[in-house]
Design a protein around this motif. Sequence first.
Motif, PDB file in Angstrom:
ATOM      1  N   PHE A   1      -5.347  -7.171  -6.428  1.00  0.00           N
ATOM      2  CA  PHE A   1      -5.682  -7.464  -4.948  1.00  0.00           C
ATOM      3  C   PHE A   1      -6.118  -8.763  -4.587  1.00  0.00           C
ATOM      4  O   PHE A   1      -6.417  -9.642  -5.429  1.00  0.00           O
ATOM      5  CB  PHE A   1      -6.755  -6.414  -4.632  1.00  0.00           C
ATOM      6  CG  PHE A   1      -6.562  -4.925  -4.558  1.00  0.00           C
ATOM      7  CD1 PHE A   1      -6.274  -4.234  -3.482  1.00  0.00           C
ATOM      8  CD2 PHE A   1      -6.754  -4.232  -5.845  1.00  0.00           C
ATOM      9  CE1 PHE A   1      -5.794  -2.856  -3.494  1.00  0.00           C
ATOM     10  CE2 PHE A   1      -6.273  -2.960  -5.803  1.00  0.00           C
ATOM     11  CZ  PHE A   1      -6.135  -2.084  -4.808  1.00  0.00           C
TER      12      PHE A   1
ATOM     13  N   ARG B   1       0.760  -1.283   0.111  1.00  0.00           N
ATOM     14  CA  ARG B   1       0.076   0.177   0.086  1.00  0.00           C
ATOM     15  C   ARG B   1       0.897   1.469   0.085  1.00  0.00           C
ATOM     16  O   ARG B   1       0.350   2.187  -0.520  1.00  0.00           O
ATOM     17  CB  ARG B   1      -0.751   0.050   1.407  1.00  0.00           C
ATOM     18  CG  ARG B   1      -2.000  -1.067   1.240  1.00  0.00           C
ATOM     19  CD  ARG B   1      -3.123  -0.754   2.003  1.00  0.00           C
ATOM     20  NE  ARG B   1      -4.144  -1.596   1.843  1.00  0.00           N
ATOM     21  CZ  ARG B   1      -4.402  -2.594   2.695  1.00  0.00           C
ATOM     22  NH1 ARG B   1      -3.616  -2.986   3.685  1.00  0.00           N
ATOM     23  NH2 ARG B   1      -5.323  -3.323   2.356  1.00  0.00           N
TER      24      ARG B   1
ATOM     25  N   GLN C   1       0.596  -0.779 -10.429  1.00  0.00           N
ATOM     26  CA  GLN C   1      -0.785  -0.994 -10.131  1.00  0.00           C
ATOM     27  C   GLN C   1      -0.804  -2.232  -9.527  1.00  0.00           C
ATOM     28  O   GLN C   1       0.178  -3.103  -9.286  1.00  0.00           O
ATOM     29  CB  GLN C   1      -1.506  -1.374 -11.611  1.00  0.00           C
ATOM     30  CG  GLN C   1      -1.483  -0.350 -12.509  1.00  0.00           C
ATOM     31  CD  GLN C   1      -2.680   0.862 -12.244  1.00  0.00           C
ATOM     32  OE1 GLN C   1      -3.712   0.341 -11.776  1.00  0.00           O
ATOM     33  NE2 GLN C   1      -2.424   2.083 -12.414  1.00  0.00           N
TER      34      GLN C   1
ATOM     35  N   LEU D   1       1.836   2.072  -3.471  1.00  0.00           N
ATOM     36  CA  LEU D   1       0.829   2.616  -4.178  1.00  0.00           C
ATOM     37  C   LEU D   1       0.306   3.783  -3.618  1.00  0.00           C
ATOM     38  O   LEU D   1      -0.632   4.357  -4.301  1.00  0.00           O
ATOM     39  CB  LEU D   1      -0.377   1.418  -3.944  1.00  0.00           C
ATOM     40  CG  LEU D   1      -0.601   0.307  -4.880  1.00  0.00           C
ATOM     41  CD1 LEU D   1      -1.708  -0.510  -4.226  1.00  0.00           C
ATOM     42  CD2 LEU D   1      -0.825   0.505  -6.111  1.00  0.00           C
TER      43      LEU D   1
ATOM     44  N   TRP E   1     -14.114  -7.974  -3.050  1.00  0.00           N
ATOM     45  CA  TRP E   1     -13.787  -6.684  -2.082  1.00  0.00           C
ATOM     46  C   TRP E   1     -13.433  -5.602  -2.756  1.00  0.00           C
ATOM     47  O   TRP E   1     -13.699  -4.646  -2.690  1.00  0.00           O
ATOM     48  CB  TRP E   1     -12.994  -7.081  -1.081  1.00  0.00           C
ATOM     49  CG  TRP E   1     -12.832  -6.125   0.089  1.00  0.00           C
ATOM     50  CD1 TRP E   1     -11.812  -5.478   0.570  1.00  0.00           C
ATOM     51  CD2 TRP E   1     -13.960  -5.849   1.201  1.00  0.00           C
ATOM     52  NE1 TRP E   1     -11.993  -4.779   1.737  1.00  0.00           N
ATOM     53  CE2 TRP E   1     -13.304  -4.851   1.976  1.00  0.00           C
ATOM     54  CE3 TRP E   1     -15.253  -5.876   1.082  1.00  0.00           C
ATOM     55  CZ2 TRP E   1     -13.941  -4.191   2.845  1.00  0.00           C
ATOM     56  CZ3 TRP E   1     -15.895  -5.336   2.158  1.00  0.00           C
ATOM     57  CH2 TRP E   1     -15.394  -4.425   3.206  1.00  0.00           C
ATOM     58  N   SER E   2     -12.621  -5.846  -3.968  1.00  0.00           N
ATOM     59  CA  SER E   2     -11.900  -4.847  -4.569  1.00  0.00           C
ATOM     60  C   SER E   2     -12.582  -4.268  -6.084  1.00  0.00           C
ATOM     61  O   SER E   2     -12.028  -3.606  -6.754  1.00  0.00           O
ATOM     62  CB  SER E   2     -10.160  -5.245  -4.965  1.00  0.00           C
ATOM     63  OG  SER E   2     -10.450  -6.123  -6.057  1.00  0.00           O
ATOM     64  N   MET E   3     -13.736  -4.777  -6.111  1.00  0.00           N
ATOM     65  CA  MET E   3     -14.474  -4.464  -7.197  1.00  0.00           C
ATOM     66  C   MET E   3     -15.936  -3.760  -6.968  1.00  0.00           C
ATOM     67  O   MET E   3     -16.558  -4.568  -6.125  1.00  0.00           O
ATOM     68  CB  MET E   3     -14.715  -5.640  -8.408  1.00  0.00           C
ATOM     69  CG  MET E   3     -13.382  -5.620  -8.936  1.00  0.00           C
ATOM     70  SD  MET E   3     -13.417  -7.216 -10.133  1.00  0.00           S
ATOM     71  CE  MET E   3     -11.924  -7.855 -10.277  1.00  0.00           C
TER      72      MET E   3
ATOM     73  N   ARG F   1      -7.685  -5.085 -15.489  1.00  0.00           N
ATOM     74  CA  ARG F   1      -7.529  -3.737 -14.972  1.00  0.00           C
ATOM     75  C   ARG F   1      -6.170  -3.229 -14.253  1.00  0.00           C
ATOM     76  O   ARG F   1      -5.812  -2.272 -14.931  1.00  0.00           O
ATOM     77  CB  ARG F   1      -8.642  -3.520 -13.511  1.00  0.00           C
ATOM     78  CG  ARG F   1      -8.589  -2.632 -12.752  1.00  0.00           C
ATOM     79  CD  ARG F   1      -9.586  -2.127 -11.852  1.00  0.00           C
ATOM     80  NE  ARG F   1      -9.301  -3.116 -10.362  1.00  0.00           N
ATOM     81  CZ  ARG F   1      -9.736  -3.314  -9.559  1.00  0.00           C
ATOM     82  NH1 ARG F   1     -11.064  -2.283  -9.404  1.00  0.00           N
ATOM     83  NH2 ARG F   1      -9.582  -3.905  -8.460  1.00  0.00           N
TER      84      ARG F   1
END
Lengths: 319, 304
Positions: free
Chosen positions: A98, A59, A95, A62, A103-105, A167
């Motif tokens: 996950f 994280r 990028q 990112l 949970w990530s969409m 993605r």
Amino acid sequence: MTEVLVEIDNLSKYFTVRSGWFGASKTLHAVDNVSLSLHKGECFGLVGESGCGKSTLSRTLLQLYAPTSGTVRIAGSDISSVTRRVRRRNTRNVQMVFQDSYWSMNPKLRVGDVVGEPLRTHTKLSAAERNRKVAILLEQVGLPADFARRFPSQLSGGQRQRIGIARAIALQPELLILDEPTSALDMSVQAQILNLLKDLQEEQQLTYLFVSHDLSVVRHMCTRMAVMYLGQIVETGTTEQIFAHPLHPYTRMLMQAVPDIEGNAELTFYDGEMPKAIDPPVGCRFASRCPHVTEKCTQENQSLRELDGDRSVRCHLAM
Amino acid sequence: MNSNSLPAPLPPVIEETSAGRAYKLKEFILFLRVHKLAAIGLSIIVILLIIAVIGPLISPYPDDAYKAVHLENKLLPPSWAHLFGTDELGRDLLTRTIYGTRLSFQIGISVILLSILIGIPYGLISGYFGGWVDNVMMRVCEVFLSFPSMLLSISIVALLGPSLNNMMLSIALSWWPWFARLMRSEAVAIKERGFVEAAKSMGVHPLVIIFRHIWPNSLSVIIVQISMAFGSVILTAASLSFLGLGAQPPTPEWGLIISTGRAYFLTNWWYVTFPGVFILLTVMAFNFLGDGLRDYLDPKTRNS
Ligand SMILES: Nc1ncnc2c1ncn2[C@@H]1O[C@H](COP(=O)(O)OP(=O)(O)O)[C@@H](O)[C@H]1O
Ligand SMILES: [Mg+2]
């Protein structure tokens, strides 16, 4: 081949935690003085038990967390640069896939919009051009183009993780972080996704930071790796070296827990308790669980020692 | 990637399959079968809504809605000619109640629209950004919430002067903080979800995150709140008009009709009864529906 793409230099991320409502605030060293360098086009493995700070490190790369200290350079530019333009370019260059695809969409968006989101954000493509690009991306991850009209909830876990990959590669990022990309999947699906990731890496010369708590997967995927324990890197080297001669007692402990070919992992036999990196005491953090612990281990901080052949280890006993 | 090899464009994005839609509808009907009160509430609302929309077509004496005076017909009890009786100026009370329904729905819709137009973006921004922005915005909200809402509305109308528009404005001003607070708590919860994190990591603009990712995922909660609020707004509007602070004569507003009719309550029972029953039915229906919708849409009581 050994052009350095990512330089992580003494990176730390601390959290302030409070025990109870009135408890004193303490510092959790989730990522503590981590230095790593990733070569362009390689798959670099990062392993460690859950809770050791792998996701926090991801994280921070990112820019979801601001580092407490230290720097990260990607292709020479500092990711926490003060200029908005540079920061924005870096969000494009790094990028992530996950761990939990569900949970990530956004459940209210169609797959086409999920995959198209980075394109919307960073390119000036028209809607039609974007749709075409989405179709190409879906094809690249092995899904039919008409999946673009479905909702994430209408897909299987493996299909959804393919969407997550589509993605993440939409903008052809310099660095792709894979945070336990297959740990939520069945074994058979897991293998398919890993093969897809391998193929994509070869085709597009991507650089992966492959985060996992599963050593066998890292062995299959990565050329170089680091082992993390309670926020610190305890051992680095090539995958081959580390699997042939693990140096740190913690790495050896992890190796014993590697699942056999049938995937029957036996991960529950660690001795000692997994401590938390809250206000860590002086000395080796692994001392409480180490079978070879000596007096020196608990009295002196251990530093990451460079060894011959691009290896390093954080243990004074290791040769 | 070279652009010559692009495959044909995707077919236009159409709605979900009709089978999927039919399934959802079936599920909702099934729910209404179990939740009798919600079904009753919904039916009453649909009927009232139809009355509101086609009011002028079904009113027996459309001229009586506002200014007509027929003193020869004054205070007639219910009969076939005047189902709800007539008032002290000889106006048909059925006509006036029907026009009142129309007006109440207009008030409800306007007030709710205004409240959510302020409250929803306000709450989303406050909750999403957090920190001092949130602190300041929520303190402002609490100032509004610290007054009993009726008192706040009365003070605002007293300040601006009694009229239908000022009344609607005053009710909206006392309602928007509820929507703001609700949206804030939704935003605070949803922003922790992975897709928001994913969007952030991609560099998506915060306002895009708020309106593309957070807002659509809080729709169900807002629908429940709107349904609950609608009844209360109509009741508040009737109360303010009753007190002379809202609609002014000769507007056919339920509260105003009751206010005038209360002088004749003992001798002419029908005058206040019918508009009163309509208020009661409306408020009740929206509460029943709101309760039912909460059970239907709440992810805590229903997993979908
Ligand atoms: N936002 C946060 N606030 C406080 N503590 C956190 C936060 N995120 C992670 N932690 C703590 O940091 C440590 C590392 O967590 P994480 O990076 O998720 O580990 P991993 O991905 O290796 O399982 C854990 O002890 C976790 O409880
Ligand atoms: Mg993790």
